[in-house]
Design an enzyme around this catalytic site. Sequence first.
Site, PDB file in Angstrom:
ATOM      1  CD  GLN A   1      -2.911  -0.916   2.174  1.00 17.03           C
ATOM      2  OE1 GLN A   1      -2.824  -1.539   3.308  1.00 17.03           O
ATOM      3  NE2 GLN A   1      -4.163  -0.203   2.142  1.00 17.03           N
TER       4      GLN A   1
ATOM      5  CB  CYS B   1      -9.157  -1.193   1.890  1.00 18.44           C
ATOM      6  SG  CYS B   1      -7.585  -1.456   1.309  1.00 18.44           S
ATOM      7  CG  LEU B   2      -5.953   3.112   5.174  1.00 18.63           C
ATOM      8  CD1 LEU B   2      -4.699   3.138   5.847  1.00 18.63           C
ATOM      9  CD2 LEU B   2      -6.836   4.339   5.530  1.00 18.63           C
TER      10      LEU B   2
ATOM     11  CG  HIS C   1      -8.060  -5.749   4.886  1.00 18.06           C
ATOM     12  ND1 HIS C   1      -9.038  -5.193   4.596  1.00 18.06           N
ATOM     13  CD2 HIS C   1      -7.129  -4.877   4.538  1.00 18.06           C
ATOM     14  CE1 HIS C   1      -9.090  -3.991   3.704  1.00 18.06           C
ATOM     15  NE2 HIS C   1      -7.746  -3.975   3.844  1.00 18.06           N
ATOM     16  CD  GLU C   2      -3.939  -4.381   6.526  1.00 19.37           C
ATOM     17  OE1 GLU C   2      -3.340  -3.956   5.529  1.00 19.37           O
ATOM     18  OE2 GLU C   2      -4.938  -3.438   6.821  1.00 19.37           O
TER      19      GLU C   2
HETATM   20 NI    NI Z   1      -6.494  -2.666   2.771  1.00 18.69          NI
END
Ligand code: NI
Length: 169
Positions: free
Chosen positions: A51, A94-95, A136-137
């Site tokens: 990310q 999610c970012l 998630h990560e």
């Molecule tokens: Ni995410």
Amino acid sequence: MAVREIKKYPEPVLKEKARPVSIINAQLQRLIDDMIETMYAAPGVGLAAPQVGVSKRLIVIDVSNREEEETPLLVLINPEIEAVEGEIESEEGCLSLPGYVTTVKRAERVTVRALDREGKPVEVEGGGLLARALQHEIDHLNGTLLIDRISKIKREFFKKRVQKSLAKA
Ligand code: NI
């Protein structure tokens, strides 16, 4: 420490399978510190290295503000899900998909094995938001996003929305 730019869908790095970390050196420690700073600044409860544009198997998680259970800041290198238990559906964001929230089915509890930032083997076991953040990560390290975990119809709807907003920009 520095806040890094968070890559947003459809950046290609988010779809890559990240490489295992083989050397824990000063450069990696700087990346870890930057990821922690970036996660808190966002703010978010977790962040994966892809990310911030680094295709390495490294995640940071801090759910301590959102959980009743006190869990410290986690830095996990080369994390692997060892065991899962149960199933639960809950809302997730999610970012890398700003403004998007959807319901996702996940395991209710997970056990994860990894290395900590010193390279020492650690095991993390948990439920609730911690279990959700871990899954998630770790998904991010395999190039899997939230939108890959929803129905095809919902995914197409999401993609159309992104295309529209990109066309406007
Ligand atoms: Ni995410």
